[in-house]
Design a protein around this motif. Structure first.
Motif, PDB file in Angstrom:
ATOM      1  N   HIS A  46       0.838  -1.207   0.000  1.00  0.00           N
ATOM      2  CA  HIS A  46       0.000   0.000   0.000  1.00  0.00           C
ATOM      3  C   HIS A  46       0.872   1.255   0.000  1.00  0.00           C
ATOM      4  O   HIS A  46       0.554   2.252  -0.654  1.00  0.00           O
ATOM      5  N   CYS A  47       1.974   1.185   0.743  1.00  0.00           N
ATOM      6  CA  CYS A  47       2.906   2.315   0.793  1.00  0.00           C
ATOM      7  C   CYS A  47       3.528   2.558  -0.578  1.00  0.00           C
ATOM      8  O   CYS A  47       3.620   3.699  -1.039  1.00  0.00           O
ATOM      9  N   LYS A  48       3.962   1.486  -1.212  1.00  0.00           N
ATOM     10  CA  LYS A  48       4.593   1.598  -2.535  1.00  0.00           C
ATOM     11  C   LYS A  48       3.638   2.222  -3.546  1.00  0.00           C
ATOM     12  O   LYS A  48       4.041   3.055  -4.353  1.00  0.00           O
ATOM     13  N   SER A  49       2.366   1.833  -3.485  1.00  0.00           N
ATOM     14  CA  SER A  49       1.418   2.372  -4.461  1.00  0.00           C
ATOM     15  C   SER A  49       1.010   3.811  -4.133  1.00  0.00           C
ATOM     16  O   SER A  49       0.695   4.583  -5.034  1.00  0.00           O
ATOM     17  N   PHE A  50       1.049   4.205  -2.847  1.00  0.00           N
ATOM     18  CA  PHE A  50       0.625   5.554  -2.478  1.00  0.00           C
ATOM     19  C   PHE A  50       1.753   6.580  -2.544  1.00  0.00           C
ATOM     20  O   PHE A  50       1.504   7.777  -2.714  1.00  0.00           O
ATOM     21  N   LEU A  51       2.989   6.138  -2.431  1.00  0.00           N
ATOM     22  CA  LEU A  51       4.120   7.066  -2.373  1.00  0.00           C
ATOM     23  C   LEU A  51       4.190   8.045  -3.554  1.00  0.00           C
ATOM     24  O   LEU A  51       4.458   9.235  -3.339  1.00  0.00           O
ATOM     25  N   PRO A  52       3.900   7.626  -4.799  1.00  0.00           N
ATOM     26  CA  PRO A  52       3.912   8.614  -5.897  1.00  0.00           C
ATOM     27  C   PRO A  52       2.880   9.737  -5.712  1.00  0.00           C
ATOM     28  O   PRO A  52       3.137  10.888  -6.076  1.00  0.00           O
ATOM     29  N   TYR A  53       1.737   9.423  -5.121  1.00  0.00           N
ATOM     30  CA  TYR A  53       0.714  10.449  -4.865  1.00  0.00           C
ATOM     31  C   TYR A  53       1.168  11.395  -3.753  1.00  0.00           C
ATOM     32  O   TYR A  53       0.880  12.588  -3.789  1.00  0.00           O
ATOM     33  N   TRP A  54       1.857  10.871  -2.762  1.00  0.00           N
ATOM     34  CA  TRP A  54       2.391  11.690  -1.669  1.00  0.00           C
ATOM     35  C   TRP A  54       3.447  12.647  -2.225  1.00  0.00           C
ATOM     36  O   TRP A  54       3.524  13.802  -1.832  1.00  0.00           O
ATOM     37  N   LYS A  55       4.257  12.168  -3.165  1.00  0.00           N
ATOM     38  CA  LYS A  55       5.251  13.020  -3.820  1.00  0.00           C
ATOM     39  C   LYS A  55       4.562  14.120  -4.628  1.00  0.00           C
ATOM     40  O   LYS A  55       4.996  15.269  -4.608  1.00  0.00           O
ATOM     41  N   MET A  56       3.475  13.766  -5.338  1.00  0.00           N
ATOM     42  CA  MET A  56       2.737  14.781  -6.107  1.00  0.00           C
ATOM     43  C   MET A  56       2.181  15.849  -5.172  1.00  0.00           C
ATOM     44  O   MET A  56       2.209  17.039  -5.501  1.00  0.00           O
ATOM     45  N   LEU A  57       1.683  15.441  -4.009  1.00  0.00           N
ATOM     46  CA  LEU A  57       1.192  16.404  -3.028  1.00  0.00           C
ATOM     47  C   LEU A  57       2.327  17.329  -2.592  1.00  0.00           C
ATOM     48  O   LEU A  57       2.153  18.544  -2.513  1.00  0.00           O
ATOM     49  N   ALA A  58       3.489  16.756  -2.316  1.00  0.00           N
ATOM     50  CA  ALA A  58       4.643  17.562  -1.907  1.00  0.00           C
ATOM     51  C   ALA A  58       5.013  18.569  -2.996  1.00  0.00           C
ATOM     52  O   ALA A  58       5.300  19.728  -2.703  1.00  0.00           O
ATOM     53  N   ASP A  59       4.980  18.128  -4.248  1.00  0.00           N
ATOM     54  CA  ASP A  59       5.291  19.032  -5.355  1.00  0.00           C
ATOM     55  C   ASP A  59       4.246  20.142  -5.465  1.00  0.00           C
ATOM     56  O   ASP A  59       4.587  21.302  -5.676  1.00  0.00           O
ATOM     57  N   ASP A  60       2.976  19.788  -5.314  1.00  0.00           N
ATOM     58  CA  ASP A  60       1.903  20.783  -5.402  1.00  0.00           C
ATOM     59  C   ASP A  60       1.986  21.795  -4.272  1.00  0.00           C
ATOM     60  O   ASP A  60       1.838  22.995  -4.492  1.00  0.00           O
TER      61      ASP A  60
END
Length: 116
Positions: A46-60
């Motif tokens: 679950h972490c592996k699949s969510f981490l790209p979205y967490w990165k997108m949030l950080a970028d936003d």
């Protein structure tokens, strides 16, 4: 301002901070930034699949003119080989499910939301 892990300094283009126990303890003791943190384990699917979205949030968040860096977005590997003290920190926080998201603001822990 708070100084972050040496690994973070190596990749300054990455808006998602890689945090250590020392980073969080320092921020809690000498509050300087609100932080949204994803606690994870590298083996967690679950972490592996969510981490790209967490990165997108950080970028936003970091790219937004309104945020002005007021909220930092970080990831915290509870089983890090690079930061072995992270395991004890997660154990002390009684983290039992990954990913776990926490918001740290004004030097205090405000909210805890476990996603299983």
């Amino acid at each position: 301002s708070i100084s972050y892990s040496s690994s973070q300094k190596e990749n300054t283009a990455d808006n998602l901070l890689e945090l250590s126990a020392q980073d969080l303890e320092q921020n809690l003791q000498f509050w300087q930034n609100d932080m949204a943190v994803m606690f994870y384990a590298p083996w967690c699917p679950h972490c592996k699949s969510f981490l790209p979205y967490w990165k997108m949030l950080a970028d936003d968040v970091s790219g937004g003119k309104k945020s002005k860096g007021k909220v930092l977005i970080g990831k915290f590997d509870c089983e890090s080989k690079k930061f072995p003290e992270n395991y004890a920190f997660c154990d002390e926080m009684k983290l039992r499910a990954y990913p776990t998201f926490m918001f740290f603001g004004f030097g205090d822990f405000w909210d805890r939301n476990e996603i299983e």
